[in-house]
Design an enzyme around this catalytic site. Structure first.
Site, mmCIF file in Angstrom:
data_model
loop_
_atom_site.group_PDB
_atom_site.id
_atom_site.type_symbol
_atom_site.label_atom_id
_atom_site.label_comp_id
_atom_site.label_asym_id
_atom_site.label_seq_id
_atom_site.Cartn_x
_atom_site.Cartn_y
_atom_site.Cartn_z
ATOM 1 N N SER A 5 75.273 25.947 43.632
ATOM 2 C CA SER A 5 75.026 24.888 44.406
ATOM 3 C C SER A 5 75.764 24.712 46.011
ATOM 4 O O SER A 5 74.782 24.563 46.872
ATOM 5 C CB SER A 5 75.660 23.612 43.956
ATOM 6 O OG SER A 5 74.966 23.375 42.463
ATOM 7 N N HIS B 109 79.027 21.060 47.127
ATOM 8 C CA HIS B 109 78.048 20.965 48.062
ATOM 9 C C HIS B 109 78.216 20.836 49.619
ATOM 10 O O HIS B 109 77.555 21.416 50.499
ATOM 11 C CB HIS B 109 77.134 19.774 47.457
ATOM 12 C CG HIS B 109 76.962 19.904 46.111
ATOM 13 N ND1 HIS B 109 76.120 18.900 45.352
ATOM 14 C CD2 HIS B 109 76.798 20.907 45.248
ATOM 15 C CE1 HIS B 109 75.854 19.353 44.089
ATOM 16 N NE2 HIS B 109 76.337 20.643 44.091
#
Length: 309
Positions: free
Chosen positions: A196, A242
């Site tokens: 991610s 993230h």
């Protein structure tokens, strides 16, 4: 009435013999290259602005032409290569963890997952490779599918724009940026895994590329906003990873697409190297802060505390 050059009538009044193709001596031809005027068969001729040219003249002309490049200075490849390779690696690693664990949804119980997932406390203990290897591990099939779909959708266009080497650098720096954010600010005893961070870096990169090319940012910003919202709302997702990947991806891509044409490659390489040094310095600094941390136990049962001098 004229006779084609190189054709001579036979002494017995037979029809004139056609010259043979310069590349295929066994093929008589009445055609010639409009550039070098050598006899060429239809297979060896290519349409040109005026008439037809032989393949040798076409190749020579292409060598003298300046190849078009993107804003990042990359030649336009025919198709993305690195994105499918990265997807294949992630899928292969997931399959291996699932086989080891004997379960697809429970693949995180595998030995490979234990050895290579990002545990900040173990990174501080000297296992720095986990900052990178964790980016190729996924917890369950849904986690893998979401990241790989995003990588395929976003990565293809960005690889074509940046070129394979530059794209690979942005991907790896974004992956390291996400891991560094988790290592700096995350729970020391909480394991993290997934691509991610790298994928969010590509999201930030495609946004910067759209800004540089002066195309609409709205679709990209909507996708980024929805993904960040999901990171906050859905439990178990590392928001730090993230955000860290997103920030590094933005910086790295900006350094590539906004570098001036003069000495572009040198400036780009220097900027990416500087970014890598900053990330490594952050990791080393945080690692030093772990110097007085003593841990007892293993896995979820590990307990740590500061060593008092």
């Amino acid at each position: 009435m004229t006779v084609p050059p190189g054709s001579l009538p036979g002494s017995d009044g037979a029809p004139p013999q056609l010259p043979t193709c310069v590349r295929h001596p066994d093929r008589p031809t009445g055609l010639r290259c409009t550039r070098c005027e050598r006899p060429s068969c239809p297979e060896c001729l290519r349409d040109a602005a005026v008439g037809q040219q032989c393949v040798d003249c076409v190749a020579q002309g292409q060598r003298g032409m300046r190849q078009p490049v993107t804003v990042a200075g990359a030649r336009l490849p025919a198709k993305p290569i690195l994105v499918p390779v990265l997807i294949a690696i992630n899928v292969a690693v997931f399959a291996l963890t699932a086989v080891q664990a004997g379960s697809i949804p429970g693949n995180s119980a595998s030995a490979l997952f234990t050895d290579f997932a990002l545990w900040p406390i173990l990174v501080a203990g000297g296992q720095w490779w986990r900052l990178i290897t964790a980016g190729f591990l996924h917890i369950g099939l849904l986690h893998l599918a979401m990241n790989m779909i995003a990588l395929w959708v976003i990565g293809r266009d960005l690889e074509l724009l940046l070129g394979r080497v530059r794209f690979g650098a942005v991907y790896l720096l974004s992956l390291l940026g996400g891991s560094t954010a988790v290592f700096l600010l995350g729970d020391e005893l909480q394991s993290v895994a997934g691509a991610s961070g790298a994928v969010y870096g590509l999201m930030g990169g495609i946004a910067i590329a759209a800004l540089r090319l002066k195309v609409s940012l709205r679709p990209v910003l909507v996708v980024i906003a929805l993904n960040i919202a999901a990171s906050v709302v859905i439990p178990g997702i590392s928001l730090l990873g993230h955000i860290g990947g997103l920030v590094v991806g933005v910086i790295a891509t900006a350094a590539l697409v906004y570098a001036p044409r003069e000495r572009q490659v040198l400036i780009q390489a220097g900027a990416l190297a500087a970014l890598l040094v900053v990330l490594v310095a952050m990791v080393v600094t945080r690692d030093l802060q772990f110097g007085n941390l003593v841990c007892v136990g293993s896995g979820e049962e590990t307990r740590c505390g500061q060593l008092r001098g």
